[in-house]
Design a protein around this motif. Sequence first.
Motif, PDB file in Angstrom:
ATOM      1  N   GLU A  13       0.806  -1.223   0.000  1.00  0.00           N
ATOM      2  CA  GLU A  13       0.000   0.000   0.000  1.00  0.00           C
ATOM      3  C   GLU A  13       0.836   1.268   0.000  1.00  0.00           C
ATOM      4  O   GLU A  13       0.293   2.362  -0.216  1.00  0.00           O
ATOM      5  N   CYS A  14       2.128   1.134   0.248  1.00  0.00           N
ATOM      6  CA  CYS A  14       2.970   2.331   0.360  1.00  0.00           C
ATOM      7  C   CYS A  14       4.440   1.918   0.266  1.00  0.00           C
ATOM      8  O   CYS A  14       5.011   1.444   1.243  1.00  0.00           O
ATOM      9  N   LEU A  15       5.042   2.107  -0.903  1.00  0.00           N
ATOM     10  CA  LEU A  15       6.428   1.693  -1.118  1.00  0.00           C
ATOM     11  C   LEU A  15       7.104   2.635  -2.105  1.00  0.00           C
ATOM     12  O   LEU A  15       6.508   2.957  -3.142  1.00  0.00           O
ATOM     13  N   PRO A  16       8.338   3.077  -1.812  1.00  0.00           N
ATOM     14  CA  PRO A  16       9.073   2.843  -0.564  1.00  0.00           C
ATOM     15  C   PRO A  16       8.721   3.883   0.488  1.00  0.00           C
ATOM     16  O   PRO A  16       8.275   4.980   0.162  1.00  0.00           O
ATOM     17  N   VAL A  17       8.946   3.531   1.750  1.00  0.00           N
ATOM     18  CA  VAL A  17       8.755   4.464   2.852  1.00  0.00           C
ATOM     19  C   VAL A  17      10.102   4.999   3.329  1.00  0.00           C
ATOM     20  O   VAL A  17      10.272   6.193   3.531  1.00  0.00           O
ATOM     21  N   ALA A  18      11.057   4.081   3.487  1.00  0.00           N
ATOM     22  CA  ALA A  18      12.386   4.456   3.982  1.00  0.00           C
ATOM     23  C   ALA A  18      13.431   3.583   3.303  1.00  0.00           C
ATOM     24  O   ALA A  18      13.123   2.525   2.744  1.00  0.00           O
ATOM     25  N   LEU A  19      14.687   4.031   3.349  1.00  0.00           N
ATOM     26  CA  LEU A  19      15.807   3.297   2.759  1.00  0.00           C
ATOM     27  C   LEU A  19      16.990   3.301   3.710  1.00  0.00           C
ATOM     28  O   LEU A  19      17.217   4.273   4.434  1.00  0.00           O
ATOM     29  N   ILE A  20      17.757   2.196   3.665  1.00  0.00           N
ATOM     30  CA  ILE A  20      19.006   2.150   4.423  1.00  0.00           C
ATOM     31  C   ILE A  20      20.060   1.447   3.579  1.00  0.00           C
ATOM     32  O   ILE A  20      19.765   0.483   2.859  1.00  0.00           O
ATOM     33  N   GLU A  21      21.298   1.954   3.647  1.00  0.00           N
ATOM     34  CA  GLU A  21      22.398   1.357   2.886  1.00  0.00           C
ATOM     35  C   GLU A  21      23.075   0.273   3.725  1.00  0.00           C
ATOM     36  O   GLU A  21      23.065   0.328   4.954  1.00  0.00           O
ATOM     37  N   GLY A  22      23.640  -0.720   3.064  1.00  0.00           N
ATOM     38  CA  GLY A  22      24.163  -1.900   3.736  1.00  0.00           C
ATOM     39  C   GLY A  22      25.165  -1.624   4.833  1.00  0.00           C
ATOM     40  O   GLY A  22      25.136  -2.251   5.894  1.00  0.00           O
ATOM     41  N   ARG A  23      26.071  -0.672   4.620  1.00  0.00           N
ATOM     42  CA  ARG A  23      27.086  -0.387   5.638  1.00  0.00           C
ATOM     43  C   ARG A  23      26.451   0.177   6.907  1.00  0.00           C
ATOM     44  O   ARG A  23      26.851  -0.169   8.022  1.00  0.00           O
ATOM     45  N   GLU A  24      25.475   1.058   6.720  1.00  0.00           N
ATOM     46  CA  GLU A  24      24.797   1.624   7.888  1.00  0.00           C
ATOM     47  C   GLU A  24      23.983   0.548   8.601  1.00  0.00           C
ATOM     48  O   GLU A  24      23.913   0.522   9.830  1.00  0.00           O
ATOM     49  N   LEU A  25      23.372  -0.342   7.830  1.00  0.00           N
ATOM     50  CA  LEU A  25      22.604  -1.428   8.436  1.00  0.00           C
ATOM     51  C   LEU A  25      23.507  -2.325   9.279  1.00  0.00           C
ATOM     52  O   LEU A  25      23.150  -2.711  10.394  1.00  0.00           O
ATOM     53  N   ARG A  26      24.694  -2.632   8.766  1.00  0.00           N
ATOM     54  CA  ARG A  26      25.635  -3.448   9.536  1.00  0.00           C
ATOM     55  C   ARG A  26      26.058  -2.726  10.816  1.00  0.00           C
ATOM     56  O   ARG A  26      26.241  -3.346  11.865  1.00  0.00           O
ATOM     57  N   ALA A  27      26.193  -1.416  10.723  1.00  0.00           N
ATOM     58  CA  ALA A  27      26.619  -0.633  11.883  1.00  0.00           C
ATOM     59  C   ALA A  27      25.555  -0.615  12.988  1.00  0.00           C
ATOM     60  O   ALA A  27      25.877  -0.370  14.150  1.00  0.00           O
ATOM     61  N   THR A  28      24.301  -0.860  12.622  1.00  0.00           N
ATOM     62  CA  THR A  28      23.225  -0.848  13.620  1.00  0.00           C
ATOM     63  C   THR A  28      22.951  -2.234  14.194  1.00  0.00           C
ATOM     64  O   THR A  28      22.091  -2.388  15.070  1.00  0.00           O
ATOM     65  N   ARG A  29      23.668  -3.243  13.717  1.00  0.00           N
ATOM     66  CA  ARG A  29      23.379  -4.624  14.129  1.00  0.00           C
ATOM     67  C   ARG A  29      23.509  -4.811  15.639  1.00  0.00           C
ATOM     68  O   ARG A  29      22.676  -5.492  16.257  1.00  0.00           O
ATOM     69  N   ALA A  30      24.535  -4.241  16.239  1.00  0.00           N
ATOM     70  CA  ALA A  30      24.740  -4.414  17.681  1.00  0.00           C
ATOM     71  C   ALA A  30      23.540  -3.892  18.465  1.00  0.00           C
ATOM     72  O   ALA A  30      23.102  -4.506  19.446  1.00  0.00           O
ATOM     73  N   ALA A  31      22.993  -2.760  18.038  1.00  0.00           N
ATOM     74  CA  ALA A  31      21.820  -2.201  18.714  1.00  0.00           C
ATOM     75  C   ALA A  31      20.609  -3.111  18.535  1.00  0.00           C
ATOM     76  O   ALA A  31      19.817  -3.303  19.461  1.00  0.00           O
ATOM     77  N   THR A  32      20.462  -3.680  17.337  1.00  0.00           N
ATOM     78  CA  THR A  32      19.364  -4.601  17.078  1.00  0.00           C
ATOM     79  C   THR A  32      19.450  -5.808  18.011  1.00  0.00           C
ATOM     80  O   THR A  32      18.440  -6.250  18.576  1.00  0.00           O
ATOM     81  N   GLU A  33      20.647  -6.321  18.197  1.00  0.00           N
ATOM     82  CA  GLU A  33      20.837  -7.528  19.004  1.00  0.00           C
ATOM     83  C   GLU A  33      20.772  -7.266  20.502  1.00  0.00           C
ATOM     84  O   GLU A  33      20.842  -8.208  21.290  1.00  0.00           O
ATOM     85  N   THR A  34      20.608  -6.005  20.880  1.00  0.00           N
ATOM     86  CA  THR A  34      20.385  -5.690  22.293  1.00  0.00           C
ATOM     87  C   THR A  34      18.981  -5.143  22.534  1.00  0.00           C
ATOM     88  O   THR A  34      18.686  -4.668  23.636  1.00  0.00           O
TER      89      THR A  34
END
Length: 247
Positions: A13-34
Motif C-alpha cells: 500500500e505504500c512503497l518505498p517508505v524508507a531506505l538504508i544502505e548496507g554499511r549503515e545497516l551493519r553498523a546498527t546490528r549491535a543495537a538490534t541484538e540488544t
Amino acid sequence: EDASIWTPYGATECLPVALIEGRELRATRAATETGAGTCVGRPVPPNEVRLIRITDAPIPEWRAGLEVSPGEVGEIVVAGPSATDEYFHRPEATALAKIREIRADGRTRILHRMGDLGWMDADGRLWFCGRKSQRVEAVDGPLYTEQVEPVFNTHPEVRRTALVGPGEKGAQVPVLCVELRPGVPGSARERIEAELLNLGQRHPHTARVQRILFHPKFPVDIRHNAKIGREALAAWAGKALRTARRA
C-alpha cells in the motif's frame, strides 16, 4: 567493495517508505541484538512519516495528540505520493488503515497506517519493532517482537525465535517459541533453554520472557519464508501451556 546496496522498507500500500544502505545497516546490528529493533533507514522524500499512539481502533480523522513522544514506540503512519487512498471494495479494511487529514491550506489527504510499530532516533532514522497485531500485551506492559527476538537469535544453536502471547490482551503470557538449527539434538534443549533465559536476563524487557517452547519448524507465509506465522504459533503455544498445567 565500494558498491552500495540499499534495502527499502514499505508495503504494497505504500512503497518505498524508507531506505538504508548496507554499511549503515551493519553498523546498527549491535543495537538490534540488544533490543532496539531493526533500523530501516530514513524516510524517502517527499514521504512524511509519523508515529502515533498504539490502538487497534479506526481513526477516521487526524487530530492533535495522536503522535507519541520522541523515541517512544508507536504505529508508523505515512503520507506521500505512493500511499494508496483505499482498498478496493473493502470499506472495513480502509477504515482501519486510513486516516483523513485536512491540511492548513484546506486540502485533504489520506495517511496510511502501516500496521507496523517503530520509533525514530535522534538522527531521523526509523526503527522497526514488529507488527502491531503481533505485539504481546502482558500485565506488566507491552513487548514487541523485533525488540525481543534478535536478542535470543544471537544464540549459536538457534535458527530463529518468535515471541507470542497466548491469552487476552492485557493479560497475555510472553512465550518465546524456538526453532533450533538443523542437527541440534533434542537432548540439548534443557541446556539451551537455560542459556536463553540467561541471555534474556541481560536486558530488562527480555528478562520478562520466562516461558520457552521448542517448535520443530515454524509456520511461515508461503510467499515469504521470513514472515513467521506468529498467530498460528500463539495458538500452538496456548495449547501447550494448557496441557502442561493439566499434567
